[in-house]
Design a protein around this motif. Structure first.
Motif, PDB file in Angstrom:
ATOM      1  N   CYS A   4      18.844  10.565  29.722  1.00 21.39           N
ATOM      2  CA  CYS A   4      18.189  11.597  28.910  1.00 21.39           C
ATOM      3  C   CYS A   4      18.326  12.954  29.608  1.00 21.39           C
ATOM      4  O   CYS A   4      17.867  13.132  30.736  1.00 21.39           O
ATOM      5  CB  CYS A   4      16.723  11.254  28.708  1.00 21.39           C
ATOM      6  SG  CYS A   4      15.793  12.556  27.893  1.00 21.39           S
ATOM      7  N   HIS A  45       8.861  11.058  29.446  1.00 26.99           N
ATOM      8  CA  HIS A  45       9.721  10.863  28.284  1.00 26.99           C
ATOM      9  C   HIS A  45       8.927  10.307  27.095  1.00 26.99           C
ATOM     10  O   HIS A  45       8.396   9.203  27.166  1.00 26.99           O
ATOM     11  CB  HIS A  45      10.874   9.906  28.627  1.00 26.99           C
ATOM     12  CG  HIS A  45      11.834   9.725  27.500  1.00 26.99           C
ATOM     13  ND1 HIS A  45      12.978  10.477  27.368  1.00 26.99           N
ATOM     14  CD2 HIS A  45      11.792   8.905  26.421  1.00 26.99           C
ATOM     15  CE1 HIS A  45      13.604  10.115  26.254  1.00 26.99           C
ATOM     16  NE2 HIS A  45      12.899   9.152  25.660  1.00 26.99           N
ATOM     17  N   TYR A  46       8.847  11.079  26.026  1.00 29.29           N
ATOM     18  CA  TYR A  46       8.345  10.610  24.722  1.00 29.29           C
ATOM     19  C   TYR A  46       9.444  10.937  23.734  1.00 29.29           C
ATOM     20  O   TYR A  46       9.981  12.053  23.751  1.00 29.29           O
ATOM     21  CB  TYR A  46       7.060  11.342  24.311  1.00 29.29           C
ATOM     22  CG  TYR A  46       5.957  11.252  25.338  1.00 29.29           C
ATOM     23  CD1 TYR A  46       5.233  10.080  25.510  1.00 29.29           C
ATOM     24  CD2 TYR A  46       5.656  12.347  26.135  1.00 29.29           C
ATOM     25  CE1 TYR A  46       4.235   9.997  26.464  1.00 29.29           C
ATOM     26  CE2 TYR A  46       4.653  12.282  27.091  1.00 29.29           C
ATOM     27  CZ  TYR A  46       3.945  11.102  27.253  1.00 29.29           C
ATOM     28  OH  TYR A  46       2.965  11.028  28.203  1.00 29.29           O
ATOM     29  N   GLU A  47       9.763   9.999  22.863  1.00 24.62           N
ATOM     30  CA  GLU A  47      10.892  10.221  21.959  1.00 24.62           C
ATOM     31  C   GLU A  47      10.691  11.448  21.078  1.00 24.62           C
ATOM     32  O   GLU A  47      11.592  12.243  20.869  1.00 24.62           O
ATOM     33  CB  GLU A  47      11.118   8.983  21.105  1.00 24.62           C
ATOM     34  CG  GLU A  47      12.352   9.106  20.218  1.00 24.62           C
ATOM     35  CD  GLU A  47      12.625   7.819  19.456  1.00 24.62           C
ATOM     36  OE1 GLU A  47      12.842   6.793  20.116  1.00 24.62           O
ATOM     37  OE2 GLU A  47      12.609   7.856  18.216  1.00 24.62           O
ATOM     38  N   SER A  48       9.476  11.596  20.538  1.00 23.06           N
ATOM     39  CA  SER A  48       9.177  12.788  19.746  1.00 23.06           C
ATOM     40  C   SER A  48       7.669  13.011  19.781  1.00 23.06           C
ATOM     41  O   SER A  48       6.926  12.216  20.366  1.00 23.06           O
ATOM     42  CB  SER A  48       9.683  12.652  18.313  1.00 23.06           C
ATOM     43  OG  SER A  48       9.055  11.559  17.677  1.00 23.06           O
ATOM     44  N   ASN A  51       4.882  10.362  19.342  1.00 23.00           N
ATOM     45  CA  ASN A  51       4.787   9.344  20.387  1.00 23.00           C
ATOM     46  C   ASN A  51       4.000   9.814  21.605  1.00 23.00           C
ATOM     47  O   ASN A  51       3.716   9.017  22.501  1.00 23.00           O
ATOM     48  CB  ASN A  51       6.188   8.935  20.864  1.00 23.00           C
ATOM     49  CG  ASN A  51       7.072   8.478  19.732  1.00 23.00           C
ATOM     50  OD1 ASN A  51       7.968   9.196  19.303  1.00 23.00           O
ATOM     51  ND2 ASN A  51       6.796   7.299  19.214  1.00 23.00           N
ATOM     52  N   MET A  95      16.445  13.442  21.913  1.00 24.59           N
ATOM     53  CA  MET A  95      15.330  12.559  21.544  1.00 24.59           C
ATOM     54  C   MET A  95      14.327  12.453  22.696  1.00 24.59           C
ATOM     55  O   MET A  95      14.068  11.374  23.242  1.00 24.59           O
ATOM     56  CB  MET A  95      15.874  11.183  21.119  1.00 24.59           C
ATOM     57  CG  MET A  95      16.847  11.253  19.944  1.00 24.59           C
ATOM     58  SD  MET A  95      16.259  12.219  18.520  1.00 24.59           S
ATOM     59  CE  MET A  95      15.041  11.089  17.872  1.00 24.59           C
ATOM     60  N   HIS A  96      13.780  13.581  23.062  1.00 20.62           N
ATOM     61  CA  HIS A  96      12.740  13.711  24.084  1.00 20.62           C
ATOM     62  C   HIS A  96      11.894  14.892  23.623  1.00 20.62           C
ATOM     63  O   HIS A  96      12.436  15.985  23.380  1.00 20.62           O
ATOM     64  CB  HIS A  96      13.410  13.965  25.452  1.00 20.62           C
ATOM     65  CG  HIS A  96      12.459  14.205  26.583  1.00 20.62           C
ATOM     66  ND1 HIS A  96      12.589  13.594  27.814  1.00 20.62           N
ATOM     67  CD2 HIS A  96      11.375  15.022  26.690  1.00 20.62           C
ATOM     68  CE1 HIS A  96      11.631  14.012  28.624  1.00 20.62           C
ATOM     69  NE2 HIS A  96      10.874  14.885  27.957  1.00 20.62           N
TER      70      HIS A  96
END
Ligand SMILES: [Zn+2]
Length: 122
Positions: A4, A45-48, A51, A95-96
């Motif tokens: 990422c 890290h959170y995808e969006s 989350n 996607m973070h």
């Protein structure tokens, strides 16, 4: 090392960190839509955004507010768009979770419609 790109930025010394604390950091967008376009990025890290925990989202928006104020002071922006794209269909590219702080300037009327919001290619 994680694949990422946003997880890896804090581990690099070359990347210019404009601000950081325990929760998030701020960098210039490498593909700025306008001069001074910046990203507030969570350290975890959170995808969006959906989350991420509420307290992380709240804190990051306070940081985004500070950078919206700085956009006026540093770049003479007369407005800002502050926002989040959640999911590929909403034009989220990395996607973070991250918040865009996008300075706006006079004479950009053609970009003011909602279709010109964050992440739409020029
Ligand atoms: Zn990440």
């Amino acid at each position: 090392m994680s694949e990422c790109v946003f997880c890896n930025i804090p581990k690099k010394t070359a990347e210019k960190m404009l601000y950081q604390d325990d929760v998030c950091y701020v960098v210039d967008d490498i593909n700025p839509i306008e001069r001074g376009h910046r990203l507030v990025i969570s350290k975890t890290h959170y995808e969006s955004m959906p989350n991420a925990p509420d307290e992380v989202v709240s804190h990051m928006f306070v940081v985004a507010k500070r950078f919206a104020i700085k956009a006026k002071e540093e770049f003479g922006a007369t407005g800002t768009n502050v926002g989040v794209n959640n999911g590929k269909d909403a034009n989220q590219i990395v996607m973070h979770m991250h918040i865009h702080v996008l300075p706006r300037y006079p004479g950009m009327a053609h970009r003011r419609s909602h279709t010109a919001f964050i992440g739409i290619p020029k």
